[in-house]
Scaffold this active site. Sequence first.
Site, PDB file in Angstrom:
ATOM      1  N   HIS A   2     -12.311   3.488  -0.107  1.00  0.00           N
ATOM      2  CA  HIS A   2     -12.203   2.556   1.023  1.00  0.00           C
ATOM      3  C   HIS A   2     -12.822   1.195   0.694  1.00  0.00           C
ATOM      4  CE1 HIS A   2     -11.757   6.063   4.100  1.00  0.00           C
ATOM      5  NE2 HIS A   2     -10.585   5.493   3.887  1.00  0.00           N
ATOM      6  N   ARG A  25      -2.446  -1.954  -3.502  1.00  0.00           N
ATOM      7  CA  ARG A  25      -3.632  -1.108  -3.366  1.00  0.00           C
ATOM      8  C   ARG A  25      -3.523   0.008  -4.405  1.00  0.00           C
ATOM      9  NH1 ARG A  25      -5.441   2.097   2.065  1.00  0.00           N
ATOM     10  NH2 ARG A  25      -7.473   2.756   1.298  1.00  0.00           N
ATOM     11  N   ASN A  84       0.876  -1.163   0.000  1.00  0.00           N
ATOM     12  CA  ASN A  84       0.000   0.000   0.000  1.00  0.00           C
ATOM     13  C   ASN A  84       0.917   1.218   0.000  1.00  0.00           C
ATOM     14  OD1 ASN A  84      -1.795   2.044   0.559  1.00  0.00           O
ATOM     15  ND2 ASN A  84      -2.640   1.091   2.406  1.00  0.00           N
ATOM     16  N   ARG A  92      -8.898  16.297   6.235  1.00  0.00           N
ATOM     17  CA  ARG A  92      -9.755  16.644   5.076  1.00  0.00           C
ATOM     18  C   ARG A  92     -11.109  17.166   5.554  1.00  0.00           C
ATOM     19  NH1 ARG A  92      -9.252  10.926   2.203  1.00  0.00           N
ATOM     20  NH2 ARG A  92      -7.423  10.475   3.451  1.00  0.00           N
ATOM     21  N   GLU A 151      -7.023  -4.292   5.342  1.00  0.00           N
ATOM     22  CA  GLU A 151      -6.945  -4.046   3.895  1.00  0.00           C
ATOM     23  C   GLU A 151      -5.832  -4.858   3.249  1.00  0.00           C
ATOM     24  OE1 GLU A 151      -7.104   0.001   5.268  1.00  0.00           O
ATOM     25  OE2 GLU A 151      -8.290   0.542   3.510  1.00  0.00           O
TER      26      GLU A 151
END
Length: 400
Positions: free
Chosen positions: A182, A94, A9, A242, A380
């Site tokens: 996601h 990813r 990732n 964010r 993940e």
Amino acid sequence: MTRALLSLNAGSSSIKFALFVVDGGGEPLHVAGGKIEGIGTAPHLAAKDDNGEHVVERRWPDGEGLTHEDLLGELIGWLGNHLDGRELLAVGHRVVHGGTEFVGPVRVDDGVLARLDALCPLAPLHQPHNLAAIRAMTDLLPQVPQIACFDTAFHHAMPPLATRLALPRALHDEGIRRYGFHGLSYDYVSRRLRQIDPALADGRVIAAHLGNGASMCAMAGGASVDTTMGFTALDGLVMGTRSGSLDPGAVLHLIERKGMSAAETEAMLYQQSGLLGVSGISSDMRVLRQSGRPEAEEAIALFAWRAVREAGGLMSSLGGLDGLVFTAGIGENDADMRARICAGLAWAGVALDQAANEANAPIISSAASAVKVFVIPTDEERMIAMQALSTLGIGTEGTA
Ligand code: ADP
């Protein structure tokens, strides 16, 4: 013979990785994982095995010149010693954006890479780093398949209306539409829920991925039907740095009336807003929890309030709610945040078992709750490994 698989990732200044071994049955077993951080300044490579023991730790205090490729080379060197003669089946990556074309994991060749390059303008802060890692690994390990696993793919079958922004239709046809992100996390959570409570997995469930990046996904029968992130990963919930959703008029005001450049506005919306912007203290929930200052409390309260508001919208998309799942750093660990969000959804029949919630138990709803509430740790990297294996034809369907 056991074989191995590496999940990567890759971001702008860090690369997360995990090594899995695959026995005959195809179930990936995690053996070690870690991070390379500080790329571009003072890189630091650290990995631990499943017992929490360090299996590698290296620092380059004067390594600001070391590139992603150099550091991946170091990782491959470590991996070579750690594989114990196992064949490396593939590297799973990813990749944040698969556009409308890539609706599942794909083995990367030059043609695929060119099509993924064309998606960089849709995710300029993430996609180029994801693809650079694929290129670097292809150079370092030319015989090993590189497999791209997408954050957007889980949402590809959302109903057409959920993909549309209310902009002139030519823009939609150009790809300016809602995608959702996601997806690796939601795919994992959806599969875990099917193992834990198959009847509920067939129902109406909201999964809340609350980490530095934060979003929610409305799932019907385990498939995404709506989600809070849209065209970019800036939309939706308040995040660490964010802003989440905001009035586009505010963005125009910043540019036209306050004279901010597009680059300054982008940096503000991605890096200086959210929990950090509202608190003026930190983007990190744990730091805000320790602070005691009213600005920290306001940031925490806004995070919860916006999550409740978005959950209400997703419930409408689902036509009700049977289950709620919390995951990622805040979702898995912050009992007070879960309690605030669940209190805000009491009108929908959500009721917590306080002791179970305080204990981060797998099921935290009370027996009387009309909605079952779960804490499911996401993984993940494992999802990347599972998707990579399925791409190679080594089935892991239904396992998580
Ligand atoms: P990323 O999106 O970078 O993968 P994570 O899922 O690791 O992020 O989540 C990071 C967030 O989780 C941070 O805000 C961190 O403070 C928060 N977090 C982690 N552990 C706890 C905890 N025990 N209590 C409250 N917040 C926590």
